[in-house]
Structure formats: C-alpha cells, structure tokens
Write an enzyme that holds these catalytic residues in place. Structure first.
Site, PDB file in Angstrom:
ATOM      1  N   GLY A 415      -4.410  -1.160  62.085  1.00 21.46           N
ATOM      2  CA  GLY A 415      -5.263  -1.271  63.067  1.00 21.46           C
ATOM      3  C   GLY A 415      -4.730  -2.344  64.203  1.00 21.46           C
ATOM      4  O   GLY A 415      -3.657  -2.383  64.378  1.00 21.46           O
ATOM      5  N   SER A 416      -5.672  -3.367  64.842  1.00 22.06           N
ATOM      6  CA  SER A 416      -5.218  -4.079  65.836  1.00 22.06           C
ATOM      7  C   SER A 416      -4.335  -5.138  65.346  1.00 22.06           C
ATOM      8  O   SER A 416      -4.021  -6.055  66.290  1.00 22.06           O
ATOM      9  CB  SER A 416      -6.599  -4.624  66.617  1.00 22.06           C
ATOM     10  OG  SER A 416      -7.221  -3.856  67.300  1.00 22.06           O
ATOM     11  N   THR A 417      -4.187  -5.443  64.099  1.00 20.34           N
ATOM     12  CA  THR A 417      -3.231  -6.326  63.655  1.00 20.34           C
ATOM     13  C   THR A 417      -1.870  -6.240  63.994  1.00 20.34           C
ATOM     14  O   THR A 417      -1.142  -6.981  63.869  1.00 20.34           O
ATOM     15  CB  THR A 417      -3.384  -6.874  62.230  1.00 20.34           C
ATOM     16  OG1 THR A 417      -3.313  -5.567  61.312  1.00 20.34           O
ATOM     17  CG2 THR A 417      -4.810  -7.293  61.690  1.00 20.34           C
TER      18      THR A 417
END
Length: 676
Positions: A415-417
C-alpha cells in the site's frame, strides 16, 4: 614301433605335465577369497569357505543373519580389510594349521572401529579325489573376544541440543526441565471420573484422550501411563496436579521456550521427525524416533543445533553384562544461536498484535541488527513439547486466522508505505520536482479514455495543487500514480533493483523475495499507475519494506539485515541507492507525516517521541469496483535516536480504521522502549 627309450621319455613327460595340472590347493588362496568376500559383505561366499566343523557349529542362515544384524545394529560403513601374505611360496603339510594375520577397519555409530586378529586354516578332503584348505570359524572372527552366547550391543548417546539466546543473553529456546504427568490406574480411587475431569482442565487434555491412553492394550493396573508434560516453573499447577489421586509426576529434560507465543514463529518448535524429513536426512543418522526441528530456527538450523551423536559398542556376555568395549565416542553438543533479537522488543510488539492477524519486523536502521520478527496470531511452542492435544491442534489448523502460518517470511501488498520508494526513484531520475505542484481535482483520476471505467482514487480531496511533501503527508494516490507514469515502467524496474526487488535477502532466515511486477514486467499503464502507490502486483515482506527505508537514515545506503551476533553489522546491501540530499528531503517529509495534524500518522501524539514514518492501507480486491479486505501498515523510526525502526502490518483493518488502527500499536512499542 617306438623304441623303449623314446616310450619311457614320453611317459615321463606326461607325468610331469599331469603333476603341473593338478597343483595342490594353497591356504593363501582360501584366505584371500574369504577376506575379499568379507570386504564385499558376501556372507554366503564366506560361509562356503568355512571348514566342515565350523559349518556344523552354525548353519548358513544363522551365519548370514548374525553378520547382517550386527553390522546393521552398529551402523557399519566403509568396511576395509588389510593383510599381508608370505612373499615366498611355502610348502604346507596336510596336518598343519596355517595362520594369517589381518586387520579390519570400519565406521560405526561409535566412530571408527579397528580390530586386528588371526585366522586359522586347516586342510580337509571334500571327497576321495578333491581337497581344500578351509577357514576355521568362531564368534571371535566377528570381533576378537567374542565367545558363543555373547552378543554385540550398540547404544547411541544423544548430544545436548544447542540453545537460542537473544542479544542480552535471555533464553529464547533453552534446555530446561519439564514435568511429565501420567496416571497409575491402581492409584486412582472412587473419585476417578471427577479426577479425570479436573486433570483434563489442568493439563488441557480432553477426557476422551485420557481414557484412550488408559485403555491401551499394554496398560496394567500398576502401569505408569504418560499423558502430557507441563512447565516445571508453574509451581502452583504442579502442586495441584500432584495432589490428585492417581497422578504420577516425572521430571525430565525438555525444550523450553520462555517467550512462548511471542517468538513462536521465530524459534519454531521440536517434534517427532516426519516421514519426509526422515527420507531427506536418511544419511544423517536420524531414526523414526528422532525429535527434530519442525518449524522456525529449530528447523532452519537443525543440523547446527542438534550436534553430533556419540555411541558405544560393546560385547555382552550371556547374562547381559558388558564384557568388553569395542568402540566409543562422546557426543558433541549442538552449537548455540546468539541472536540480535531483543526479547523486550519482541514481546512488546507481540503484546500489541496478538489479537490480530499480522506481522512486524523491527531492527536498528543504523546497523541492520534485527530486534524482532513477529507473526500473529501465534501458537505456544511449549505445547509441542508438553504434548499438543488433538483438540488443540485441530483448533489451530481450523482457525481462519492461521496461527501456524509464519507471516514475517511472506510478502504482502505494501500500500502507501511504498510511496517513499516511488518518491526516491522519481527524485533520482528527475521525473519528480519536489517543489512542483500537480493540479489534481476531485477524488478520482484516469489518464484518458483508454482506461475505460478504471480510475485511481484518493482519500483526501482537500488539495487541488499537490507537491511531493503534500502527497506524502496526505498519502495522495493520484500524485504517485501520475509520477510513476512520468518515470516510465522500464526505468522504474531498473531503478527498483537498487532497492533489492526480486532478489534473495542475505539473511539468517529464509524470507520470500519481494516483487514489483510479474515476470514479463508491467501489463499496462493501469498496473504501472497502481504500482506507484503500492498496489498492482507489488508485494513485500515486512522486513524488506523496513530495509528500503534505511537509505533515508544512512544518507543513501540500504543495509544488510543481521540476525546473529557474530555477524558484522552496518554492512551495505545496496550502496548509493539515493543521494544524501534526497534522503534528507524524504526524511523531513516523513517526519511531517507523523508530526503535523494533517499527517496520516499524527494520532495519537506521544510526548517524547520524534517519529518519521509512513502509513499504508492495501486493498485486496476480488472484483474491480467492489470493496475488498484491507491490510494496514505503518513503518516508523525515532529520528532523535534512530536505533529502532518498526515495520508492522495488520490484516483485515477495513472495519477498524485502516492504517490508523496500526499507528498507535507501533507508537506504543516505541513508548514502551522509552520507559526502559
């Protein structure tokens, strides 16, 4: 007619020829044939060379069986026989008893075994026309000192298994004491059914399994029937069990896992060897009764931890007394594993996660020393030593959260990591200008009509002009989708290699390699766009994801992870991944993610902590357009004292606030470490 002189000469020559053709047998020939057959373990051939008297002492079947069973019992291998025969021909009389010396060498379960002995051969006529030299035999020909009625006994001596310790010497897997709980039927009194109910609760073993153990055919009234083991340190429970009518407690050495479930998937556990393991390790002296590593480090380092077995081989007299030791060697203890893991960090992470399905990796981002590897939910590895009940094992197997699955060795969509990686590659390639603002209107975006009904969505719609800092702080999917399209698929894949994608991690524990795309690269622009914010086909382990953040801390170098104390720390896995300027810029932006009110990791605020990090929510869609399950991520480190970085993922957070459910858990671990 031939003259008489010529005839006499012919007769004389014929006699000489016949004499040459009927040369007398030699004992050397029989001896050599016997030794050659022995070295080949051709026991049938050996028997055929024995004298008549020797064959009357033992029949062929018993002769072959005796050698076969003895050699199998002592695990004989590499048999070799040496001897030296007379260099000159020697004349023997029929009444002579001929002797030749020989030496036998072999490898056994007790180490090398070497014997020197003497053979005796006698002359015997097999019928009126033929004769031979034959071997005389007695049990001493197997091993010197053996007599009729003696047997060979072989014992293996198990080595002490190596232990595992954390960075401070705290035991993770140690050789401690366990208490085996059993029942003696004749000790059980009138309250036996009630007693079994109480015992069932105390040792977590269903009454049905207790009854099944008592109903075994071999059980007599005075038999001790072992049921299950328990920790010797649980003094109160030990005394309660001891007080029940019919119980018998036996103290034994056993494997103990002090952290229990908190380190279960790291340490693994011991258990009976499986058929598959026995076949794979058939040349390593394992037996069907061996107890071996079945998971975790216990399995990965089985050969190192188990040590080397010792053994003893001796002659026993008919009364069973040890008569003579033939070979012996002491066992070599297994090697200890000294880990970089910190038990307090391992336990603190587990205590935050134990109710959820997820994983976490923690390490020192300045040295690469791994401080914790957690997978939840977990099982108690001690149960495998104490004796897992059928009911308990079935509960683990059927649990939809899969507590037996090791999640920290597997990969998941980050995801956004993943966005800081996209940012770093964009800045390195010049595709991203950190000050330039992208005009983004609304909550969805698609490049053009070729994308059909598909569009990238973002959570926040507050900004219509977004720069890099804004995109990281608010976690803007559209910004990073547009950025990766500007970078281009080929360039991105090339640059991603500097972050270790698609490569084995050089580490003391097997971790599944992370991936960016499929074998054939990106399938199209939509997949490329999704990759920019950690979706598409991106998959990463918690450990690797955390490692990709180390260049922000080390000013450009991605470190090698280290699991063992003896390994050198601070070594680069990838050098010059990004420039020092870019590392500093992204670190500042990730600090704002945690420390500004609009940042996705702002809440809860913890006094005394100056964290930098990135949240991420990875949506696992089955059908486009439908809401799927979500995994929540948070990667963070303390910028004031960068000795700890935590990468944590929790599954199924779609109804728990997404990544916001993970943020306080990570912060609580940092908070717990501050108070130490």
């Amino acid at each position: 007619m031939l003259s008489r002189k010529i005839l006499a000469a012919i007769i004389l020559m014929t006699v000489f020829i016949l004499a040459g053709c009927s040369e007398q047998p030699k004992p050397e020939t029989t001896f050599k044939d016997y030794m050659d057959a022995w070295e080949k373990q051709d026991f049938d051939q050996m028997y055929s060379l024995l004298s008549k008297d020797s064959q009357q002492q033992i029949d062929k079947e018993k002769f072959v069986e005796r050698y076969t069973q003895i050699y199998e019992g002592i695990e004989m291998s590499n048999l070799s026989i040496a001897y030296k025969l007379p260099e000159e021909d020697k004349e023997y009389k029929e009444e002579d008893i001929v002797s030749f010396e020989f030496g036998v060498k072999m490898d056994t379960l007790a180490g090398p075994l070497e014997i020197n002995h003497e053979s005796k051969l006698i002359f015997e006529k097999t019928d009126e026309e033929t004769s031979r030299w034959a071997m005389t035999w007695s049990p001493s020909m197997i091993f010197p000192g053996m007599k009729e009625g003696d047997t060979i006994s072989a014992d293996t001596i198990a080595p002490e298994r190596g232990e595992m310790f954390d960075v401070n010497g705290v035991g993770l897997a140690i050789n401690g004491e366990v208490i085996e709980v059993g029942l003696v039927p004749e000790w059980m009194q009138a309250d036996r059914e009630q007693m079994k109910q109480e015992l069932s609760q105390l040792i977590d073993l269903p009454v049905e399994e207790i009854n099944a153990a008592l109903d075994q055919e071999w059980v007599k009234s005075n038999s001790y029937v072992p049921l299950k083991s328990m920790s010797a340190l649980d003094y109160e429970k030990v005394e309660t069990v001891k007080a029940l009518n019919g119980t018998k407690l036996v103290r034994k050495q056993g494997r103990v896992y002090p952290l229990g479930p908190a380190a279960a998937h790291l340490t693994g556990y011991l258990g009976p060897i499986t058929e598959k393991q026995l076949e794979s390790w058939k040349d390593k002296s394992y037996t069907a009764n061996s107890i071996v590593g079945r998971a975790g480090l216990e399995l990965v380092y089985e050969e190192k931890l188990r040590g080397e077995y010792g053994g003893e081989i001796f002659i026993k007299d008919p009364e069973g007394n040890n008569k003579k030791t033939l070979a012996e060697n002491e066992p070599i203890p297994g090697e200890d594993l000294m880990l970089t893991v910190d038990s307090s960090i391992q336990a603190a992470i587990y205590n935050q996660m134990w109710e959820d399905a997820g994983t976490a990796a923690a390490f020192d981002p300045t040295t690469g020393e791994v401080k914790g590897l957690v997978s939840t939910p977990a099982y108690d590895p001690n149960q495998f030593i104490y004796g897992v009940s059928v009911a308990q094992y079935n509960e683990w197997v059927n649990d939809t959260r899969k507590p037996l699955t090791n999640r920290f060795s597997k990969t998941y969509a980050p995801g956004s990591t993943f966005k800081p990686i996209t940012a770093a590659i964009g800045l390195e390639t010049g595709a991203i200008d950190p000050a330039k603002e992208r005009s983004i209107e609304g909550s969805t975006w698609k490049k053009d009509s070729s994308w059909g009904n598909y569009a990238v969505k973002r959570v926040s719609t507050a900004d219509s002009s977004v720069n890099l800092r804004d995109a990281l702080v608010r976690s803007d999917n559209i910004y990073f989708a547009q950025s990766i399209l500007d970078i281009g698929g080929k360039t991105f894949l090339k640059e991603a290699k500097d972050f270790g994608f698609g490569q084995e991690i050089s580490f003391g524990y097997p971790i599944t390699p992370s991936q960016i795309a499929g074998e054939n690269g990106f399938e199209g622009e939509i997949q490329l766009a999704n990759t920019g914010y950690g979706q598409g086909k991106v998959e990463m382990s918690a450990l690797h994801l955390g490692l990709t953040y180390t260049p922000f801390i080390t000013k450009g170098t991605m470190l090698k992870p280290v699991l063992f104390k003896e390994k050198e720390t601070g070594k680069p896995w990838k050098e010059n991944v990004i420039s020092e300027e870019i590392a500093s810029m992204i670190t500042k932006d990730l600090t704002d993610v945690v420390n500004t009110p609009i940042g996705t990791a702002y809440e809860p605020k913890v006094e005394g902590l100056q964290l930098a990090g990135k949240t991420g929510t990875a949506e696992l869609k089955i059908v486009q357009g439908e809401k799927g399950k979500e995994n929540g991520w948070f990667v963070a480190w303390n910028t004031n004292d960068p000795k700890l970085l935590i990468s944590m993922m929790i599954e199924n957070v779609q109804d728990k606030g997404g990544s916001h459910y993970v943020v306080p858990k990570v912060k609580n671990v940092f908070k717990a470490m501050l108070s130490q």
